[in-house]
Design a protein around this motif. Structure first.
Motif, mmCIF file in Angstrom:
data_model
loop_
_atom_site.group_PDB
_atom_site.id
_atom_site.type_symbol
_atom_site.label_atom_id
_atom_site.label_comp_id
_atom_site.label_asym_id
_atom_site.label_seq_id
_atom_site.Cartn_x
_atom_site.Cartn_y
_atom_site.Cartn_z
ATOM 1 N N TYR A 381 0.835 -1.204 0.000
ATOM 2 C CA TYR A 381 0.000 0.000 0.000
ATOM 3 C C TYR A 381 0.871 1.256 0.000
ATOM 4 N N ILE A 382 1.914 1.246 0.833
ATOM 5 C CA ILE A 382 2.811 2.403 0.896
ATOM 6 C C ILE A 382 3.546 2.583 -0.424
ATOM 7 N N GLU A 383 4.027 1.486 -0.987
ATOM 8 C CA GLU A 383 4.766 1.562 -2.249
ATOM 9 C C GLU A 383 3.892 2.099 -3.382
ATOM 10 N N ARG A 384 2.605 1.730 -3.356
ATOM 11 C CA ARG A 384 1.704 2.197 -4.411
ATOM 12 C C ARG A 384 1.428 3.691 -4.314
ATOM 13 N N ASN A 385 1.441 4.236 -3.101
ATOM 14 C CA ASN A 385 0.977 5.610 -2.909
ATOM 15 C C ASN A 385 2.089 6.634 -2.763
ATOM 16 N N VAL A 386 3.273 6.211 -2.332
ATOM 17 C CA VAL A 386 4.371 7.164 -2.209
ATOM 18 C C VAL A 386 4.981 7.415 -3.582
ATOM 19 N N GLN A 387 5.018 8.688 -3.974
ATOM 20 C CA GLN A 387 5.589 9.080 -5.262
ATOM 21 C C GLN A 387 6.549 10.238 -5.002
ATOM 22 N N ILE A 388 7.822 9.904 -4.898
ATOM 23 C CA ILE A 388 8.816 10.928 -4.564
ATOM 24 C C ILE A 388 9.103 11.830 -5.755
ATOM 25 N N ILE A 389 9.213 11.251 -6.946
ATOM 26 C CA ILE A 389 9.558 12.030 -8.142
ATOM 27 C C ILE A 389 8.278 12.418 -8.873
ATOM 28 N N LEU A 445 -0.238 27.053 9.378
ATOM 29 C CA LEU A 445 0.871 26.515 8.588
ATOM 30 C C LEU A 445 0.701 25.017 8.335
ATOM 31 N N ILE A 446 0.319 24.277 9.373
ATOM 32 C CA ILE A 446 0.107 22.840 9.194
ATOM 33 C C ILE A 446 -1.058 22.590 8.234
ATOM 34 N N SER A 447 -2.094 23.414 8.319
ATOM 35 C CA SER A 447 -3.232 23.282 7.399
ATOM 36 C C SER A 447 -2.793 23.510 5.962
ATOM 37 N N LEU A 448 -1.958 24.529 5.758
ATOM 38 C CA LEU A 448 -1.485 24.831 4.403
ATOM 39 C C LEU A 448 -0.622 23.698 3.867
ATOM 40 N N ILE A 449 0.295 23.195 4.679
ATOM 41 C CA ILE A 449 1.153 22.089 4.239
ATOM 42 C C ILE A 449 0.318 20.839 3.976
ATOM 43 N N SER A 450 -0.685 20.599 4.812
ATOM 44 C CA SER A 450 -1.579 19.457 4.602
ATOM 45 C C SER A 450 -2.340 19.613 3.292
ATOM 46 N N TYR A 451 -2.764 20.827 3.006
ATOM 47 C CA TYR A 451 -3.467 21.091 1.737
ATOM 48 C C TYR A 451 -2.554 20.826 0.543
ATOM 49 N N LEU A 452 -1.306 21.297 0.627
ATOM 50 C CA LEU A 452 -0.360 21.080 -0.475
ATOM 51 C C LEU A 452 -0.087 19.592 -0.673
ATOM 52 N N GLN A 453 -0.024 18.834 0.419
ATOM 53 C CA GLN A 453 0.172 17.396 0.314
ATOM 54 C C GLN A 453 -1.072 16.730 -0.262
ATOM 55 N N TYR A 454 -2.237 17.248 0.103
ATOM 56 C CA TYR A 454 -3.500 16.703 -0.403
ATOM 57 C C TYR A 454 -3.604 16.892 -1.916
ATOM 58 N N ARG A 455 -3.103 18.023 -2.402
ATOM 59 C CA ARG A 455 -3.125 18.331 -3.840
ATOM 60 C C ARG A 455 -1.772 18.074 -4.494
ATOM 61 N N ALA A 456 -0.916 17.286 -3.864
ATOM 62 C CA ALA A 456 0.465 17.107 -4.336
ATOM 63 C C ALA A 456 0.532 16.562 -5.761
ATOM 64 N N GLU A 458 -1.555 16.878 -8.239
ATOM 65 C CA GLU A 458 -1.914 17.892 -9.236
ATOM 66 C C GLU A 458 -0.872 19.003 -9.334
ATOM 67 N N LEU A 459 -0.168 19.260 -8.196
ATOM 68 C CA LEU A 459 0.792 20.359 -8.166
ATOM 69 C C LEU A 459 2.203 19.928 -8.551
ATOM 70 N N GLY A 460 2.408 18.627 -8.767
ATOM 71 C CA GLY A 460 3.733 18.140 -9.124
ATOM 72 C C GLY A 460 4.672 18.018 -7.946
ATOM 73 N N LEU A 461 4.108 17.870 -6.733
ATOM 74 C CA LEU A 461 4.918 17.734 -5.519
ATOM 75 C C LEU A 461 5.039 16.263 -5.128
ATOM 76 N N PRO A 462 6.037 15.914 -4.302
ATOM 77 C CA PRO A 462 6.136 14.524 -3.830
ATOM 78 C C PRO A 462 4.901 14.127 -3.027
ATOM 79 N N VAL A 463 4.432 12.910 -3.243
ATOM 80 C CA VAL A 463 3.268 12.392 -2.530
ATOM 81 C C VAL A 463 3.772 11.450 -1.444
#
Length: 685
Positions: A381-389, A445-456, A458-463
């Motif tokens: 499950y972790i391997e399927r969902n973690v996307q570093i690049i 700040l934690i809410s904002l970082i959580s939001y960025l991770q939630y939309r990671a 779409e935003l091209g960020l690490p998941v």
């Protein structure tokens, strides 16, 4: 069959006993400072009791010594050591072991009225004191509705929402509780990590609770799930009240997080209604951040120990929570630059946190050393969902999507973050002391970082984790950010009235009423993996028939329930042995128990039609994959299986006098075969 009244009675029993062993007793034993209130004692007691319980259970399970007496003995040893370190009088230890109660009863029996009369007088005095306290609480609630009446109403409504499914339905509302149930039972049998290495902290807490009070783990899992959901909500109230210093903000926070059910605001109240380790670990998220904030302000080692214990607990229960806990610790650490420059303070903080982290992963290290493998499903499950690049080339383009957010709740997070940031900058420019320190800021700040991770994605960020998991934390901090923003707006109002209530009350009530108008109150429905009739039949069988002398032939859900009580035979394996027109049955097959229960469904789960003879004649498809998903989650395949079992049982009952109908309900028909286990019947001969 057992009804709602019985479920309610069992729920009350589990709630009282769980609160008694994990909160009340630790709160009575622990030393608290004068400023500690009721909620402080609740969460500090919960932290200490959980960390001690998990440590004891793991040690005993690895040594294969995990039994009721050994568990109780370890608790007593821990208490004696604790009392000795605190310099308590040895007599107090004897009192805690029950000696004081015995002496009090002897003193009462020597009174003029005798034991019965003295006990009646004691009860009468207690009732008078209780009535006076109740009147005082009621008066306070009316005069202070925000901190009293309205808060109680919302907490009660939130509790009803969370307990609704477990009271009305006997089946679990999610798939994970069935897994937790079987792991709790394995742990109770000294089989740790039987299905692979996985954080067993949650299972240790529930297993110890089950052993101490001789409760069926089925009921523990069923009712501790929503109880944990309520404690999670209570942690939101505790955090807001202690850090925002505003009952208005605390009320808004629990209102939003506690009773708002909207697909666009995924608070996952349904998850809080079921026994899930992630939700249980999240109970310690906000208290941990609160205690770490107190440590950074006061440099008190006591608060450092509490925040370190929360870190260890999240690692022991569910490391996903650890990610957001460390995020909170890091942000708070950066908010106090003077402490960072203090070398002694810095290295002490880092050392204690590293030590607690080691304690949190120690059971996993021991599991690896003993040759255990990691739980495959969790690792996959972790391997399927973690996307570093991610796609970094389009990050600038993708980041513009933040400004076109169409989810009103998520857009509100961005707006609230902006308001709080501007407010904090205004305080710095005007050199105004922060009334609530930096609580508004680090929540935003934690809410904002959580939001960025939630939309990671779409935003091209690490998941780091699946959005479905991230949104659990996103909505938690979003509720606090909303409440903090409203409190900032309220703090700017100077209008006062001649009544005990000010303009803040009107704004708070208007906000809640408006939200209720646009978001009607509703209670989410849980998923159904078995019928209530199946669970109730198991409970009745367990209570009537001799232990380990009965077998239930049923789908996989009954396996978790029967383990440790009786025996289970998988329905699909049973059906494959039944003779059909194109094959001969297994004539040597028998089940060696006196009582055999065949669970059949007249209306297969997930279907809306009764089984027919044509379903019986349909060939059972073969699979090389997981049988549970293929045979039981697929309606067509389940219908074939249930039809074959049902019609076989009907025909067997006509030809043999050792079978009768045990239960015949709307959805299920359960057959009972009575035999002599020393000479079992050949079922397909």
């Amino acid at each position: 069959m057992l009804g709602v009244g019985y479920s309610l009675l069992m729920a009350v029993k589990v709630i009282i006993l769980f609160t008694f062993i994990y909160i009340f007793i630790p709160a009575q034993i622990s030393n608290f400072k004068n400023e500690d209130k009721l909620l402080d004692k609740v969460f500090i007691g919960l932290i200490y009791s959980n960390i001690i319980t998990i440590s004891i259970v793991h040690c005993l399970a690895f040594l294969k010594l995990y039994e009721f007496l050994s568990l109780l003995l370890c608790y007593l040893i821990v208490y004696i050591i604790y009392s000795w370190q605190k310099g308590r009088n040895p007599d107090l230890i004897a009192d805690a072991l029950g000696m004081k109660l015995v002496l009090n009863l002897l003193d009462i029996s020597e009174g003029r009225s005798g034991l019965r009369g003295e006990l009646f007088d004691q009860l009468k005095n207690w009732l008078n004191q209780f009535w006076k306290s109740a009147v005082q609480i009621l008066r306070y609630s009316i005069l202070n509705p925000i901190a009293g009446l309205f808060t109680v109403i919302i907490l009660v409504a939130a509790a009803v929402i969370r307990f609704n499914h477990s009271i009305i339905h006997a089946y679990y509302g999610a798939a994970d509780p069935y897994v937790h149930l079987i792991w709790i039972k394995y742990l109770g049998l000294n089989q740790i990590y039987r299905d692979g290495i996985y954080p067993y902290g949650y299972h240790a807490v529930l297993s110890a609770f089950s052993k101490l009070f001789f409760l069926d783990p089925y009921f523990v899992v069923r009712f501790v799930g929503p109880l944990a959901g309520f404690f999670l909500l209570l942690s939101v109230y505790y955090f807001a009240l202690r850090n925002f210093k505003s009952p208005h903000a605390a009320l808004i926070a629990i209102f939003i997080y506690g009773i708002i059910v909207d697909d666009r605001f995924p608070s996952h109240i349904l998850r809080q209604s079921n026994a899930l380790s992630q939700e249980y670990a999240t109970i310690f998220l906000l208290p941990g951040i609160h205690f770490f904030n107190l440590y950074m302000k006061n440099a008190s080692k006591r608060y450092l120990k509490l925040s370190a214990a929360c870190l260890a607990l999240t690692l022991l229960i569910h490391p996903y929570v650890t990610v957001f806990l460390l995020l909170g610790y890091s942000i708070i650490f950066l908010c106090y630059p003077k402490n960072i420059l203090n070398t002694k303070f810095f290295f002490r903080s880092v050392f204690v946190m590293l030590l607690s982290s080691l304690a949190g992963i120690l059971p996993i290290i021991i599991g690896v050393i003993t040759g255990k493998k990691f739980h495959d499903s969790s690792i996959n499950y972790i391997e399927r969902n973690v996307q570093i690049i991610q796609d970094k080339t389009n990050f600038a383009t993708n980041s513009i999507k933040i400004f076109s957010e169409n989810n009103p709740y998520l857009l509100a997070i961005l707006i609230c973050f902006t308001i709080i940031l501007l407010y904090e900058l205004l305080l710095v420019v005007r050199k105004i002391n922060r009334r609530v320190d930096r609580a508004y800021l680090f929540c935003a700040l934690i809410s904002l970082i959580s939001y960025l991770q939630y939309r990671a994605a779409e935003l091209g960020l690490p998941v780091i984790m699946n959005p479905y998991r991230t949104e659990v934390f996103l909505t938690l901090f979003a509720a606090l950010t909303y409440a903090g923003t409203l409190d900032i707006i309220n703090s700017m109002t100077k209008i006062k009235t001649n009544t005990p209530y000010d303009i803040k009350l009107a704004v708070t009530l208007a906000t809640m009423i408006t939200m209720l108008i646009f978001i009607p109150l509703k209670i989410p429905e849980g998923n159904c993996y078995e019928y209530d009739e199946a669970v109730q039949a198991y409970l009745e069988i367990k209570s009537i028939y001799p232990i380990f002398n009965w077998t239930i032939v049923a789908p996989v859900e009954q396996y978790q329930q029967t383990l440790g009580q009786g025996w289970h035979y998988d329905l699909i394996e049973f059906v494959k042995k039944i003779p059909t027109a194109d094959k001969e049955g297994d004539k040597s097959f028998s089940i060696p128990t006196d009582y055999i229960f065949i669970f059949t469904e007249k209306i297969p789960l997930g279907s809306n039609k009764t089984i027919e003879m044509v379903d019986r004649k349909t060939k059972i498809p073969e699979t090389k994959g997981p049988e549970t998903e293929f045979y039981y989650r697929d309606v067509v395949n389940r219908t074939i299986i249930e039809a074959r079992a049902y019609y076989w049982a009907e025909e067997y009952m006509k030809k043999n006098n050792n079978m009768k109908v045990f239960f015949d309900g709307q959805y299920m028909k359960i057959f009972l075969i009575k035999q002599d286990l020393r000479n079992p019947v050949l079922l397909f001969s």
